[in-house]
Design a protein around this motif. Sequence first.
Motif, PDB file in Angstrom:
ATOM      1  N   ALA A   1      30.875  33.340  21.726  1.00 45.98           N
ATOM      2  CA  ALA A   1      32.328  33.142  21.720  1.00 45.98           C
ATOM      3  C   ALA A   1      32.906  33.187  20.304  1.00 45.98           C
ATOM      4  CB  ALA A   1      32.675  31.837  22.410  1.00 45.98           C
ATOM      5  N   PHE A   2      32.077  33.483  19.332  1.00 45.71           N
ATOM      6  CA  PHE A   2      32.569  33.666  17.960  1.00 45.71           C
ATOM      7  C   PHE A   2      32.706  35.156  17.651  1.00 45.71           C
ATOM      8  CE2 PHE A   2      30.975  29.401  17.702  1.00 45.71           C
ATOM      9  CZ  PHE A   2      31.836  28.766  16.813  1.00 45.71           C
ATOM     10  N   GLY A   3      31.628  35.884  17.864  1.00 49.81           N
ATOM     11  CA  GLY A   3      31.584  37.290  17.460  1.00 49.81           C
ATOM     12  C   GLY A   3      32.072  38.252  18.526  1.00 49.81           C
ATOM     13  N   PHE A   4      32.379  37.713  19.697  1.00 51.19           N
ATOM     14  CA  PHE A   4      32.850  38.592  20.761  1.00 51.19           C
ATOM     15  C   PHE A   4      34.093  37.977  21.402  1.00 51.19           C
ATOM     16  CE2 PHE A   4      32.606  40.001  25.295  1.00 51.19           C
ATOM     17  CZ  PHE A   4      32.938  41.331  25.053  1.00 51.19           C
ATOM     18  N   ASP A   5      35.017  38.833  21.759  1.00 51.61           N
ATOM     19  CA  ASP A   5      36.279  38.354  22.317  1.00 51.61           C
ATOM     20  C   ASP A   5      36.716  39.326  23.395  1.00 51.61           C
ATOM     21  OD1 ASP A   5      38.648  36.999  22.660  1.00 51.61           O
ATOM     22  OD2 ASP A   5      39.616  37.777  20.838  1.00 51.61           O
TER      23      ASP A   5
END
Lengths: 897, 238
Positions: free
Chosen positions: A301-305
């Motif tokens: 949930a940090f590097g992908f949105d």
Amino acid sequence: MKNPLIKRIPKELASDWRKYLVIIIFMVVMIGVISGMYVGHDSMLKAIDAGREELIIEDGSFELSKEASLALVSAIESGERADVRQYFIDEGIREADEEVAKAVEENLDTTVRAEIEAAVRAQCAANGITDEEMITGQIDAAMETRYDDAIAQARTSDEYQKAVEEAYEEAHEAVIEAVDEKWEETADEYGLNEEFEAVPVTLYENFYHNESEDNDNDGTEDATIRLFSSDAPVNKASFLEGRAPKDSYEIAIDRMHADNVGVSVGDTITVSGSEFKVVGLLSYVNYLTLHESNTDLMFDAFGFDVGMVTPDAFEALPSRLHYNYAYLYDTKPAEQVAQADDADHFLKMLITQTLVHDNEIEDYVPEYLRQASNFAPSDIDGDTTGTSILCYILIAVIAFVFAITISNTIEKEASVIGTLRASGYTKREMIVHYMTMPVIVTLIGAIVGNLLGYTALRQVALDLYYNSYSMPACKATFSQEGLIKTTIIPLVLMFLINLFVIVKKLQLSPLKFLRKDLRKTRRSKARRIPAWSFLRRFRLRVILQNMSNYAVLVFGVIFIELMLCFAFGLPDSLSHYSKNAPEMMFADYQYILTSSKDAEGDLIETSEPSAERFSNVSLKYTKDNNALFSGRGSGGDESVGVYGIIDDSAYITLPDDLEKDEIFISTAFRDKFELREGDEIHLHEEYANKSYTFTVRGVSEYDGGIAAFMKNNSFNEVFDKDEDAFSGYLSRNELTDIDEKNIAVVITQEDITKVTNQLMHSMGQFFGVFKIALVVLSAALIYLLAKIIIERNEKSISMVKILGFRNGEIASLYILPTAIVVTICTLIGFVCGYFLMIWIFRVFMMQMDGYFAFYMSPGSMALSMIYLLLGYVFVSVIDFIRIKRIPTDEALKNMDA
Amino acid sequence: MSRSEHRFLEIVDLRKSFGEGEARQDVLRGVNFNVKKGEFCVLLGPSGSGKSTLLNIIGGIDKQDSGYVAIDGDKLEHMDEKQITMYRRLHLGYVFQMYNLIPNLNVKENIEVGAYLSGHPLDTEEVLTTLGLQDHKYKYPNQLSGGQQQRVSIGRAVVKNPDILMCDEPTGALDYKTSKEILALIEDCNTKYGTTVIMVTHNEAISRMADHVIRLRDGVVRHDIINENKISASELEW
């Protein structure tokens, strides 16, 4: 008349309030936690289920290499398999026709030319022309004037027509023969001999772009954002804040990701160079967890949105369009088996239809196996079940503590019980009397615990979920199941365990109670113990006298130590994995290209000196899923990245004599499946029934993924690739001279560590609280059991005080045995916990895709034991004070007063 | 008096031994006697004579090897455990040498513990008054003297209004003066409520207040005497 014995209960509660307070708090916390988890669980799952219906979640989706033609769409929607045989025959005939036509033309050309030449030569001979130069000139002139007519004439001849017809016929027959000859192999490859049932579906375009997101507008990419158009007919989103985009400069992004990276409604973010205003925070029904790929070990949930833009903005996005299609079954399968069957039939159909319609499957995921929409509900279920089981175990432990307390009381009150039984009190009345307290305490615990569960702890549970997952908004739901499980199960546990102990204890005759002879079997002689010093023998006697207490203590301490191993070990494993990530990479950058050639057909090359070509395919390794954990991972077989490595590679060293069917495997592959050198492994293709067998020749140090390495030339041969084919570049440095459009994926260290970063974020806070809770639990448990031991020996302690023993010496007699038992149990608990965690981790990982091993640093090993022992030291201080307070006249008191 | 009243309690050829083989010890070796309804019966004998065992068998908390005990014609040996419990509940009151009071119930509540068992209990307040415990009724056992505790224990047994009051060395742990007070209370119950009393004692003097004295020695009845000249408890001297 009410049984007057009931009057003892409030008095007992008041006189021993500390003990009961500890037990009630224990029960309240345990029941409160279970209740909170269940209410949170039910509220959340209800919201998720409602969302799946309202927001129309797909039944599955697949991605194609190019847009599906109308014919392909309608073929897929029919659910029917394509006629693969006819396709191969048609393809063969088409190719054969081309060849026959070419051959016929060539043949005709040669024949006509030969005939013209022969005619000219004959004419020259008749005219006496012998000069070859002149003859050639005549032939050339004749060719020019007579060739076309001759060809036209030849084409109309019966002979020619017949020959051509025969050639085509022969070629067509040869094609059919060739197709049929290979048919078994082909049918097997496409699963055509297997059972099949058409699964009609409705297809929806669910195209997306993977763009680069720069959420702080500093010019560097912070994440990959998967953007969908706001007019998507399925897989819609719910909004937790704000609204859907209306203008082309507006965007709505995932709520969890926005929270993590600090983006709020009203902020501006840059997506692939263009600025967008964030107007909404959403939760996509099919992205409850931000899994970029279904085979990711963990969501990120940090590097992908994920996000939503208007159709206009979507059109204008620069990166390549992913032709992702979602489908809904016309008839929904009812249960899991039917879901699996339908998904299987759908895939078989899809493989054949894409084949005959000249398209390729890039990805296929039936919804029931989709991690992004199922991981969270499974995890919530798993967390709730897991936490409940832990709490039940602890409630069972406390029930045993309670039972021991009551058993001790029964022993203390033996003569009273004897008198009451002699006076006519029935066994049942006595059992009911002694059962009242645990039932009342459990009821208090259940009521207060449930109240807490529905209020404060529900929110804690929900926050825990909102902190990890992209959940839709939810309302508190009354959890019937929760209420039953938080009231009935603890009550039943407490009731049965106490009933068992009390009934056993009260079996004896009134006379035995009157005589305080409570042993069913009496040892004829005292237990012989070694000829140690007096104090050591004394301590051993204390341990032997309190065996039942110590048995519960042993179980409780081992169980808590096990939990501590988990609480210390999981964060350790994560940080160990993160720390070692750089060493785990065999190349700092892995560039996987969309194709080895660019749009102009030139090979994609780079000037980076460290760059090295490699080939790569993803195959599947069959794994045995177990029933211990379910619903996690992609649900399928393990993905194995098979790499073709060039000779003298700077990244992976392979022996020169590595055979075509030999591979080196990554350490992660070896460890996860416990493979050894010489083992034969079978890897199969995901979308075709094709499998490959390799022998493990050695191991390459690579913990970052499940991978296998082979020589590039062997790779090309085995996977039927061209000699100059390759998949991408391995490099020590970033490649700046390759067009982004040609790059499919770049794998860097961050991709390896995103798993652990996400886990640390989701669970970090939890571990801190969990450790403290465990220490408090263990201290409470030891407190209760040590209290019983000292209470049971009050008279003896008082007596040894009269005899002149100092408090310190008495403590060494009555506290030291517990200290020894606790220390030994802690050590045993640690060893058991450590190895059990290794095992549990392995079993859990088997369910997941990818691998990392359980690791505990020496410091954490020590701390996990020190935490527990610190709790014990605190209890010992209380025990010491308790011993000091025992008056010397205790031993002289009337035994029965 | 009818035959049944003469033989309100029948003890017939009662035998009981403990241990096996060489360690076997015959505690009762054929004990026979009858007790009339309302009688004050003392079982007298030295330590080891079998008197407590006999009392326990009569009370249904121990079992004989052979012979039988019958109350009002009902033989205990024919009763199962539940019936024996009901027999004790409905017919017997117990007083032991040790008072065995419930420590966290006060005097009144300890007596109510006995009253609860009976279908026709005496009035608790009246019993408290009779036992001289009115001023102490809210005290807990550990706030009472030994004599007062034994009064409470008698109260607990008597309040049931039992047919038979079983007393096992009720004064064994008490001093002379308190012992006499306790004996007087038991005598009162016997006369006031007509309760049959069977009291085990090794104190020869106490037998003088009994209607019926059974002397036991080595597990057999040596003398079965009806005391025609019984005296009141207050007159006892030892």
